[in-house]
Write a protein that holds these residues in place. Structure first.
Motif, mmCIF file in Angstrom:
data_model
loop_
_atom_site.group_PDB
_atom_site.id
_atom_site.type_symbol
_atom_site.label_atom_id
_atom_site.label_comp_id
_atom_site.label_asym_id
_atom_site.label_seq_id
_atom_site.Cartn_x
_atom_site.Cartn_y
_atom_site.Cartn_z
ATOM 1 N N PHE A 1 0.109 -1.236 -0.288
ATOM 2 C CA PHE A 1 -0.221 0.313 0.477
ATOM 3 C C PHE A 1 0.598 0.996 -0.105
ATOM 4 N N ASN A 2 1.809 1.129 0.535
ATOM 5 C CA ASN A 2 3.386 2.484 0.814
ATOM 6 C C ASN A 2 4.038 2.501 0.233
ATOM 7 N N HIS A 3 4.960 3.446 -0.344
ATOM 8 C CA HIS A 3 6.430 2.687 -1.115
ATOM 9 C C HIS A 3 7.372 2.715 0.183
ATOM 10 N N GLN A 4 8.566 1.702 0.087
ATOM 11 C CA GLN A 4 8.990 1.514 0.995
ATOM 12 C C GLN A 4 10.765 1.735 0.874
ATOM 13 N N PRO A 5 10.802 2.684 1.414
ATOM 14 C CA PRO A 5 12.146 3.704 0.997
ATOM 15 C C PRO A 5 12.870 2.630 1.856
ATOM 16 N N LEU A 6 13.868 2.124 1.772
ATOM 17 C CA LEU A 6 15.405 1.192 2.001
ATOM 18 C C LEU A 6 16.599 2.827 1.944
ATOM 19 N N ASN A 7 17.496 3.098 3.283
ATOM 20 C CA ASN A 7 18.601 3.403 2.870
ATOM 21 C C ASN A 7 19.566 2.103 2.339
ATOM 22 N N ALA A 8 20.830 2.624 1.714
ATOM 23 C CA ALA A 8 21.988 1.841 1.556
ATOM 24 C C ALA A 8 22.140 0.514 3.029
ATOM 25 N N GLN A 9 22.235 -0.237 2.398
ATOM 26 C CA GLN A 9 22.212 -1.578 3.082
ATOM 27 C C GLN A 9 21.420 -1.843 4.350
ATOM 28 N N GLN A 10 20.149 -1.421 4.020
ATOM 29 C CA GLN A 10 19.688 -1.041 5.287
ATOM 30 C C GLN A 10 18.625 -2.787 3.975
ATOM 31 N N ASP A 11 17.954 -3.442 5.628
ATOM 32 C CA ASP A 11 16.906 -4.428 5.236
ATOM 33 C C ASP A 11 16.274 -4.055 6.443
ATOM 34 N N VAL A 12 14.864 -5.222 6.716
ATOM 35 C CA VAL A 12 13.760 -4.814 7.136
ATOM 36 C C VAL A 12 12.734 -5.946 6.757
ATOM 37 N N GLU A 13 11.687 -6.167 7.327
ATOM 38 C CA GLU A 13 10.567 -7.001 7.664
ATOM 39 C C GLU A 13 9.798 -6.709 7.430
ATOM 40 N N MET A 14 8.221 -6.598 6.255
ATOM 41 C CA MET A 14 7.501 -6.076 6.295
ATOM 42 C C MET A 14 6.726 -6.918 5.867
ATOM 43 N N ALA A 15 5.231 -6.537 6.247
ATOM 44 C CA ALA A 15 3.890 -7.436 6.987
ATOM 45 C C ALA A 15 2.845 -7.355 6.032
ATOM 46 N N LEU A 16 2.316 -8.711 5.344
ATOM 47 C CA LEU A 16 0.726 -8.738 5.079
ATOM 48 C C LEU A 16 0.120 -9.358 6.208
ATOM 49 N N GLN A 17 -1.313 -8.702 5.884
ATOM 50 C CA GLN A 17 -2.110 -8.830 7.043
ATOM 51 C C GLN A 17 -3.638 -9.226 5.734
ATOM 52 N N PHE A 18 -3.648 -10.691 6.494
ATOM 53 C CA PHE A 18 -4.970 -11.262 4.662
ATOM 54 C C PHE A 18 -5.500 -12.448 4.998
ATOM 55 N N TYR A 19 -7.088 -12.312 4.569
ATOM 56 C CA TYR A 19 -7.534 -13.475 4.566
ATOM 57 C C TYR A 19 -8.784 -13.866 3.257
ATOM 58 N N ILE A 20 -8.993 -15.423 3.467
ATOM 59 C CA ILE A 20 -9.382 -15.515 2.187
ATOM 60 C C ILE A 20 -10.839 -14.981 2.073
ATOM 61 N N ASP A 21 -11.608 -14.704 1.868
ATOM 62 C CA ASP A 21 -13.425 -14.195 1.685
ATOM 63 C C ASP A 21 -13.792 -16.392 1.595
ATOM 64 N N PRO A 22 -14.425 -16.460 2.751
ATOM 65 C CA PRO A 22 -15.315 -17.405 2.747
ATOM 66 C C PRO A 22 -16.214 -17.872 0.887
ATOM 67 N N GLU A 23 -16.737 -17.053 0.496
ATOM 68 C CA GLU A 23 -16.484 -17.090 -0.958
ATOM 69 C C GLU A 23 -16.114 -16.776 -2.064
#
Length: 180
Positions: free
Chosen positions: A135-157
């Motif tokens: 949903f957003n831009h992901q700025p990372l400085n040189a040699q920086q690392d990050v864990e990025m989350a995804l929260q979801f569900y599958i519609d029962p339909e």
């Protein structure tokens, strides 16, 4: 050349020029029209770029869907980008959180943008992202690392014949577009 023949040639040239401009305009309009069509129908695996509302339909524990996660890097982006879990099983309606790992391996700051796609394409409208790094831009400085989350569900339909989905992200370097 006779006047009638000259008029016919001029008329044909004008028609051909008009056709060329119409084709150019149509070709230019195809991309946004295709994006709208895919968003409405869910074809081509395009998912919504907005957060979904949490389902109140409940969890369908009689079914289990396998969700695979794949990541790709667009040409020229010097990042490491991968899902921390390659595959999970989920009951439709059940909320899940998975993480992706990103590392800017370059010596310069880079702004990345992840673009999702769901396969099979008709399942895209049933894959609901509550929170997503896409949903957003992901700025990372040189040699920086990050864990990025995804929260979801599958519609029962989700149609009963679909028991496996693949969520694929392609990561693009958008630094030039954002800095402009």
């Amino acid at each position: 050349m006779s006047d009638n023949r000259q008029q016919a040639v001029n008329k044909s040239v004008k028609k051909l020029v008009l056709v060329v401009f119409a084709m150019f305009g149509f070709g230019f309009a195809l991309v946004p029209l295709y994006d709208v069509f895919c968003e409405i129908t869910g074809l081509n695996g395009k998912t919504s770029g907005e957060a979904a509302q949490v389902s109140t339909a409940g969890i369908d524990e009689s079914r289990e869907v396998t969700v695979q996660f794949i990541s790709h890097l667009a040409k020229g982006i010097p990042w490491k980008f991968e899902p921390m879990v390659r595959e999970i099983k989920v009951h439709p309606g059940e909320m899940k959180v998975v993480k992706f790992y990103a590392l800017n391996q370059s010596e310069r700051d880079i702004i990345g943008q992840a673009v999702p796609s769901v396969s099979p394409g008709q399942a895209a409208i049933y894959f609901q992202k509550i929170e997503c790094f896409c949903f957003n831009h992901q700025p990372l400085n040189a040699q920086q690392d990050v864990e990025m989350a995804l929260q979801f569900y599958i519609d029962p339909e989700l149609p009963k014949d679909i028991n496996m989905l693949t969520l694929s992200y392609t990561l693009y370097d958008i630094t030039a577009q954002v800095d402009s």
